[in-house]
Scaffold this active site. Structure first.
Site, PDB file in Angstrom:
ATOM      1  N   GLU A 100      23.625  35.220  21.943  1.00  0.00           N
ATOM      2  CA  GLU A 100      24.768  35.189  22.487  1.00  0.00           C
ATOM      3  C   GLU A 100      24.669  34.739  24.011  1.00  0.00           C
ATOM      4  O   GLU A 100      23.526  35.391  24.659  1.00  0.00           O
ATOM      5  CB  GLU A 100      25.821  36.174  22.372  1.00  0.00           C
ATOM      6  CG  GLU A 100      27.101  36.139  22.948  1.00  0.00           C
ATOM      7  CD  GLU A 100      28.018  35.077  22.790  1.00  0.00           C
ATOM      8  OE1 GLU A 100      27.537  33.704  22.927  1.00  0.00           O
ATOM      9  OE2 GLU A 100      29.327  35.293  22.493  1.00  0.00           O
ATOM     10  N   ASP A 104      31.485  39.887  26.955  1.00  0.00           N
ATOM     11  CA  ASP A 104      32.455  40.054  28.218  1.00  0.00           C
ATOM     12  C   ASP A 104      33.275  41.217  27.577  1.00  0.00           C
ATOM     13  O   ASP A 104      32.895  42.342  27.461  1.00  0.00           O
ATOM     14  CB  ASP A 104      33.264  38.926  28.386  1.00  0.00           C
ATOM     15  CG  ASP A 104      34.196  38.648  29.552  1.00  0.00           C
ATOM     16  OD1 ASP A 104      34.001  39.560  30.371  1.00  0.00           O
ATOM     17  OD2 ASP A 104      35.121  38.231  29.329  1.00  0.00           O
ATOM     18  N   ASP A 160      29.329  26.959  30.743  1.00  0.00           N
ATOM     19  CA  ASP A 160      30.181  25.962  31.456  1.00  0.00           C
ATOM     20  C   ASP A 160      31.414  26.288  32.005  1.00  0.00           C
ATOM     21  O   ASP A 160      31.802  27.759  31.695  1.00  0.00           O
ATOM     22  CB  ASP A 160      30.728  25.030  30.350  1.00  0.00           C
ATOM     23  CG  ASP A 160      31.841  25.680  29.503  1.00  0.00           C
ATOM     24  OD1 ASP A 160      31.625  26.758  28.796  1.00  0.00           O
ATOM     25  OD2 ASP A 160      33.085  24.933  29.268  1.00  0.00           O
TER      26      ASP A 160
END
Ligand code: 5GP
Ligand code: MG
Length: 178
Positions: A100, A104, A160
């Site tokens: 991963e 978060d 991104d």
């Protein structure tokens, strides 16, 4: 929110490469008895990390990908996960490493692991490039973490912001400006 932002370097490309090499050594040792490890990249953010990581693994590997929904173009987790693109291969009875980009709140990883666990892998561990411990809302944890980072929105090295900055060689923090 303004559209103008700059990216401040947080972790250099060199530091990332050194850490990936160290992680690969630990992972290779851990799975040394596995005949073929299934390395699963969670799309799209992990694509550069997984490419670098598998090249440092001293193990026979199979590479597969899974895409789970979460953020869209937003900066906040939806806390709800769907599979957009499933694995091509079977994982029943196999040793699996889930790769991963960032853990978060932990919801994405938790849901993905729950889904994969229903397929009965023999062993399943997680390697995350980045971890934001201060943001965690679940009990999920990656066995291997590249870097613990503060609560910043990061980009680069595959990651991104609204589909930009994935091709930055380093990891940077987004800072909005006037
Ligand atoms: P979680 O479900 O743990 O809250 O979020 C995990 C996913 O959110 C990660 O796989 C990653 O795609 C995305 N994410 C979390 N933090 C960031 C960040 O700082 N930048 C970007 N671009 N994506 C993030
Ligand atoms: Mg992700």
């Amino acid at each position: 929110m303004g559209e103008n932002y700059v990216v401040d370097e947080l972790i250099s490309a060199k530091a990332v490469a050194a850490r990936v090499e160290a992680l690969a050594k630990e992972i290779s040792a851990y799975f040394r008895d596995t005949d073929k490890l299934v390395v699963i990249g969670l799309l799209r953010g992990s694509f550069i990390f997984i490419a670098d990581l598998v090249r440092e693994l001293d193990l026979p590997v199979e590479v597969d990908f899974l895409e789970a929904s979460s953020y869209g173009d937003a900066m906040e987790s939806s806390r709800e996960v769907r599979i957009l693109k499933d694995l091509r291969g079977e994982i029943a009875g196999r040793d699996v490493l889930v790769v991963e980009d960032i853990v978060d709140t932990g919801y994405t990883l938790k849901h993905v692991l729950e889904i994969l666990a229903t397929r009965h892998p023999r062993r399943m561990e997680v390697c995350a490039l980045l971890n934001k411990p201060s943001r965690r809302e679940t009990d999920v944890a990656a066995k291997w973490v590249g870097f613990d980072i503060p609560d910043e929105f990061v980009v680069g090295y595959g990651i991104d912001y609204a589909q930009r900055n994935r091709n930055l060689p380093h990891i940077g923090a987004v800072r909005f400006v006037e």
